[in-house]
Design a protein around this motif. Structure first.
Motif, PDB file in Angstrom:
ATOM      1  N   ARG A 106       1.002  61.099 103.569  1.00  0.00           N
ATOM      2  CA  ARG A 106       1.122  59.763 102.966  1.00  0.00           C
ATOM      3  C   ARG A 106       1.525  58.756 104.028  1.00  0.00           C
ATOM      4  NH1 ARG A 106       4.133  63.159  99.500  1.00  0.00           N
ATOM      5  NH2 ARG A 106       6.084  62.473 100.428  1.00  0.00           N
ATOM      6  N   SER A 136       4.201  63.863  90.278  1.00  0.00           N
ATOM      7  CA  SER A 136       4.279  62.922  89.167  1.00  0.00           C
ATOM      8  C   SER A 136       5.278  63.348  88.103  1.00  0.00           C
ATOM      9  CB  SER A 136       2.897  62.757  88.525  1.00  0.00           C
ATOM     10  OG  SER A 136       2.969  61.891  87.407  1.00  0.00           O
ATOM     11  N   THR A 148      -4.471  60.567  88.194  1.00  0.00           N
ATOM     12  CA  THR A 148      -5.095  59.558  89.062  1.00  0.00           C
ATOM     13  C   THR A 148      -4.068  58.488  89.410  1.00  0.00           C
ATOM     14  OG1 THR A 148      -5.777  58.101  87.243  1.00  0.00           O
ATOM     15  CG2 THR A 148      -7.291  59.910  87.856  1.00  0.00           C
ATOM     16  N   PRO A 149      -4.297  57.734  90.490  1.00  0.00           N
ATOM     17  CA  PRO A 149      -3.394  56.624  90.812  1.00  0.00           C
ATOM     18  C   PRO A 149      -3.287  55.614  89.674  1.00  0.00           C
ATOM     19  CG  PRO A 149      -4.829  57.094  92.679  1.00  0.00           C
ATOM     20  CD  PRO A 149      -5.336  57.922  91.529  1.00  0.00           C
ATOM     21  N   GLU A 209      -0.976  57.036  87.052  1.00  0.00           N
ATOM     22  CA  GLU A 209       0.404  57.024  87.557  1.00  0.00           C
ATOM     23  C   GLU A 209       0.981  55.618  87.493  1.00  0.00           C
ATOM     24  OE1 GLU A 209       3.806  58.971  89.461  1.00  0.00           O
ATOM     25  OE2 GLU A 209       2.129  59.597  88.189  1.00  0.00           O
ATOM     26  N   CYS A 210       0.212  54.631  87.907  1.00  0.00           N
ATOM     27  CA  CYS A 210       0.680  53.237  87.877  1.00  0.00           C
ATOM     28  C   CYS A 210       0.966  52.782  86.452  1.00  0.00           C
ATOM     29  CB  CYS A 210      -0.383  52.339  88.521  1.00  0.00           C
ATOM     30  SG  CYS A 210       0.038  50.578  88.522  1.00  0.00           S
ATOM     31  N   LEU A 234       2.435  60.103  92.723  1.00  0.00           N
ATOM     32  CA  LEU A 234       1.394  60.910  92.097  1.00  0.00           C
ATOM     33  C   LEU A 234       1.460  62.374  92.506  1.00  0.00           C
ATOM     34  CD1 LEU A 234      -1.089  61.046  90.272  1.00  0.00           C
ATOM     35  CD2 LEU A 234      -2.490  60.359  92.246  1.00  0.00           C
ATOM     36  N   PRO A 292       0.980  52.819  94.249  1.00  0.00           N
ATOM     37  CA  PRO A 292      -0.440  52.726  93.883  1.00  0.00           C
ATOM     38  C   PRO A 292      -0.831  51.281  93.635  1.00  0.00           C
ATOM     39  CG  PRO A 292       0.851  53.515  92.018  1.00  0.00           C
ATOM     40  CD  PRO A 292       1.786  53.469  93.199  1.00  0.00           C
TER      41      PRO A 292
END
Length: 440
Positions: free
Chosen positions: A364, A181, A187-188, A191-192, A178, A229
């Motif tokens: 992260r 991206s 948002t996660p 992205e997913c 993300l 994610p």
């Protein structure tokens, strides 16, 4: 620290290295390797007696820490019994090592094929997938590292693949990330969903009936500790089931405590068909790796010959070190410690560090597996230069911390046995080093 170290030995070690040792991933002429005299737990020292916190875990493999006495003793004890047994024969240490690994992998797995390390574990997992499915192609992400052997390095997505593309049948795609991206996600969840859509389109465009396996690091490590994610790994599993593709999780770096779980995938409620491992299974005390094989795939070779093998497969000294390491991890609560350190100390501490230093664009990670994504401009997220990374490494070393750097990142990857006090010391060192670099 040893009281017998001699600075002259450090000079000799350096001179012999520069005269005779060819280093990996390096232009040889400019190298000035750091000379290590000894280590214990999360600390190592040079031949001048200066101590360093090992926040590299060497190559993110020293999960149980340096010189764990139970693992060292197990290697010594096995050496007194027998030091080498060829793979066709049975050996107690090898069998017990496989038993320990399977007990932690889950009930769907039935056997272990031992290799010499992580790269050849991925080679053999790919071979098993191709033989089982009768298909050829292997899909893997661009942000990945799977090892430096024929198929493994071509499955790798980063720059090291390009001068080594001799293996066939490899296709790459973008996984979720993300912060940088590829899918214009905010948002996660976006992205997913978009990463899974992209993957399915790649599967369809390549021809699903031609794809043997998808090979993924459960949590990509060298590429930047890219925690997937929620829902992504489960979504990949669904796509594999939909199109008859096998799912291989590369746990070479992220397995055996690194994320606070025995296997990283166990934190995401998904089960692969094959698992590759090395590094943390015995912290590299003796080289070993392997493939954990599902019952279904193992039975494919009940009557079909598996056309692969290695002279040192399941080496007794390495197998004994696995048994001792996994037993010590269980008995001493080392997996739980890694999870606690991440939740209570590294996670909050690195967030505070990021708030204080504009060089840190994103933090992260999980467990003892973290990355600081460094940027020259927080708004554009432009990566810092190699020169900045070099300066930061120098400041960290000066203050007694051995870092792990990759591209524009500092990876924070101490042993799973790291203590809260050691983390506090390290965080203070990171803070001082960032302050020094930002002041230039």
């Amino acid at each position: 620290m040893s009281t017998t170290i001699d600075p002259a030995d450090g000079t000799l070690a350096y001179d012999l290295d520069r005269a005779h040792v060819f280093h990996s991933w390096s232009a040889q002429a400019a190298l000035k390797p750091f000379v290590i005299a000894g280590a214990l737990g999360s600390t190592l020292w040079d031949y001048d007696g200066k101590e360093y916190l090992d926040f590299s875990s060497q190559l993110v493999n020293m999960n149980i820490g340096h010189q764990h006495p139970k693992v060292i003793q197990a290697i010594k004890d096995q050496a007194d019994i027998i030091t080498m047994v060829a793979p066709p024969h049975a050996n107690l240490a090898r069998g017990e090592a496989a038993q320990r690994i399977l007990a932690r992998a889950g009930s769907s797995f039935g056997s272990v094929f031992f290799t010499n390390g992580g790269a050849d574990a991925n080679e053999n997992a790919i071979r098993m997938a191709r033989l089982t499915t009768g298909r050829d192609k292997v899909l893997s992400t661009y942000r990945s590292y799977h090892g430096n052997t024929g198929a493994a390095v071509v499955a790798t997505g980063d720059w090291r693949r390009v001068p080594n593309e001799y293996a066939r049948g490899h296709v790459h795609f973008f996984g979720p990330f993300l912060y940088r991206s590829e899918f214009w996600a905010q948002t996660p969840e976006e992205e997913c969903a978009r990463a899974l859509h992209h993957l399915e389109r790649v599967i369809q465009a390549e021809g699903s009936s031609s794809i043997a396996a998808i090979l993924l690091e459960s949590v990509p490590g060298t590429a930047g500790v890219l925690v997937p994610p929620p829902g992504y790994l489960a979504g990949v599993r669904e796509l594999c089931d939909k199109y008859g593709i096998l799912l291989i999780f590369d746990e070479v770096m992220c397995g055996f405590g690194r994320t606070g779980e025995w296997f990283a995938f166990q934190g995401f409620d998904v089960v692969p068909d094959l698992i590759t491992f090395a590094k943390g299974v015995n912290s590299g005390y003796v080289p070993i790796g392997g493939v954990v094989i599902s019952e279904t795939i193992a039975h494919e070779f009940d009557t079909q010959v598996f056309p692969g093998g290695l002279t040192y497969s399941g080496h007794p000294l390495a197998a004994a070190s696995i048994v001792a390491s996994m037993d010590a991890m269980a008995d001493e609560g080392i997996i739980d410690n890694a999870r606690m350190i991440g939740t209570d100390h590294l996670g909050p501490g690195l967030a505070e560090l990021a708030a204080a230093h504009p060089l840190i664009g994103e933090v992260r990670g999980m467990g003892v597996f973290w990355a600081l994504d460094l940027v020259s401009d927080p708004a554009t997220r432009a990566p810092v230069s190699a020169a900045v990374i070099g300066e930061l490494k120098g400041e960290l070393m000066k203050r007694g911390l051995l870092p792990f750097a990759a591209d524009n990142r500092i990876h924070v990857v101490p042993p799973c046995v790291i203590t809260p006090d050691e983390v506090a010391r390290a965080l203070a060192i990171y803070d001082e080093a960032f302050t020094a670099v930002e002041a230039v």
